[in-house]
Structures are given as structure tokens and as C-alpha cells.
Write a protein that holds these residues in place. Structure first.
Motif, PDB file in Angstrom:
ATOM      1  N   ARG A   5       1.148  -7.036 -12.123  1.00 40.93           N
ATOM      2  CA  ARG A   5       0.870  -6.093 -11.038  1.00 40.93           C
ATOM      3  C   ARG A   5      -0.554  -5.575 -11.207  1.00 40.93           C
ATOM      4  O   ARG A   5      -0.954  -5.175 -12.301  1.00 40.93           O
ATOM      5  N   THR A  39      -1.718   4.015  -3.797  1.00 37.64           N
ATOM      6  CA  THR A  39      -2.745   3.062  -4.185  1.00 37.64           C
ATOM      7  C   THR A  39      -2.309   1.688  -3.712  1.00 37.64           C
ATOM      8  O   THR A  39      -1.125   1.444  -3.492  1.00 37.64           O
ATOM      9  N   ASN A  89      -8.576  -3.090  -0.944  1.00 37.46           N
ATOM     10  CA  ASN A  89      -8.551  -1.633  -0.999  1.00 37.46           C
ATOM     11  C   ASN A  89      -9.783  -1.047  -0.308  1.00 37.46           C
ATOM     12  O   ASN A  89      -9.672  -0.111   0.487  1.00 37.46           O
ATOM     13  N   TRP A 106       0.848  -1.181   0.000  1.00 37.94           N
ATOM     14  CA  TRP A 106       0.000   0.000   0.000  1.00 37.94           C
ATOM     15  C   TRP A 106       0.884   1.231   0.000  1.00 37.94           C
ATOM     16  O   TRP A 106       1.737   1.387   0.865  1.00 37.94           O
ATOM     17  N   GLU A 144      -3.560  -2.873  -9.814  1.00 40.61           N
ATOM     18  CA  GLU A 144      -3.811  -1.616  -9.113  1.00 40.61           C
ATOM     19  C   GLU A 144      -5.316  -1.429  -9.028  1.00 40.61           C
ATOM     20  O   GLU A 144      -6.061  -1.974  -9.842  1.00 40.61           O
ATOM     21  N   THR A 145      -5.761  -0.631  -8.081  1.00 43.02           N
ATOM     22  CA  THR A 145      -7.196  -0.422  -7.915  1.00 43.02           C
ATOM     23  C   THR A 145      -7.496   0.965  -7.388  1.00 43.02           C
ATOM     24  O   THR A 145      -6.650   1.590  -6.756  1.00 43.02           O
ATOM     25  N   THR A 146      -8.696   1.420  -7.672  1.00 39.29           N
ATOM     26  CA  THR A 146      -9.201   2.672  -7.110  1.00 39.29           C
ATOM     27  C   THR A 146     -10.678   2.484  -6.787  1.00 39.29           C
ATOM     28  O   THR A 146     -11.385   1.724  -7.464  1.00 39.29           O
ATOM     29  N   GLN A 176      -1.380  -2.068  -4.303  1.00 41.41           N
ATOM     30  CA  GLN A 176      -0.875  -2.846  -5.433  1.00 41.41           C
ATOM     31  C   GLN A 176      -0.683  -4.291  -5.006  1.00 41.41           C
ATOM     32  O   GLN A 176      -0.236  -4.571  -3.903  1.00 41.41           O
TER      33      GLN A 176
END
Length: 127
Positions: free
Chosen positions: A85, A23, A57, A20, A87-89, A25
């Protein structure tokens, strides 16, 4: 900040590692047990990766447990790469329902998979 240590044998079996920063990962190195008979990466690997990263997340941001209630995924490349890899939002939060987007890239930053998921949050019970 490093992701909390897991006791999940599935998480460990898959070979995930997470971190973390700005963001969240999640990473995984390619391993032979992740491949299908035809030599491509099983789409379940990416499905699991996106589900875990979006749920983690949301859990971290909302300080609650996040349960997946809907997951929509697209896969763009199933040929094995060295490393992946994710990633998130968080896209939206409406009460206890949270929607997030997750993306997976290979080591060359080529798009591999993308997903949008809706999660229901609930308080973490402290004993």
C-alpha cells in the motif's frame, strides 16, 4: 471516494487499485510477473507505484495535470510480500511546481520504499 476508472493497460497490467479518503492510497497484490529472476520484487514496481500515487495526488489536489520532473527513491526491502500500500502527501507548492512524498508499506505496515518527487502542473485541457 474511489479513484477514477483508468483506461491505462499498464496500470491494469501492474494490478494497481486506488482510493481517496483523507489521503490518496494505491495498492497492489504480489503477482509473479512483478518478480525478478532472483525472486525479489523489481524496484521498478515501487518506482512506478510512487510516481503514480504522487502524480495522482497532486493532480487531484491542484485540479491539473502533473508531470514528473524529478524522482528520488529509496528501497528498504525487495523480498516479496503479499500486498503493498502506498500513501502520499504534498509537501510544498510553489506556483506550478509541486513536491510530494510517497511511502510504501507491506501488509504488516513495514516500510518497503520511500520517495520524494517534484512535479510540474499544467491545466487540464477540456475539449
Amino acid at each position: 471516494m474511489k479513484m477514477p476508472e483508468t483506461t491505462s493497460t499498464f496500470f491494469d497490467y501492474m494490478g494497481f487499485s486506488g482510493e481517496w479518503s483523507d489521503t490518496f492510497q494505491l495498492e497492489i497484490d504480489m503477482q509473479p510477473h512483478l518478480l525478478q529472476d532472483d525472486g525479489t520484487v523489481h524496484p521498478g514496481v515501487f518506482s512506478t507505484m510512487l510516481d503514480i500515487i504522487m502524480g495522482a495526488n497532486i493532480s487531484i489536489e491542484t485540479q491539473s495535470f502533473a508531470a514528473t520532473i524529478n524522482l528520488n527513491l529509496s528501497f528498504f526491502d525487495l523480498l516479496p510480500k503479499e500486498k503493498y500500500r502506498a500513501e502520499t502527501t504534498v509537501l510544498n507548492q510553489d506556483g506550478k511546481y509541486v513536491t510530494a512524498e510517497g511511502t510504501i508499506y507491506d501488509q504488516n505496515h513495514s516500510l518497503i520504499a520511500k520517495g520524494i518527487g517534484t512535479f510540474k502542473t499544467s491545466p487540464i485541457i477540456q475539449e
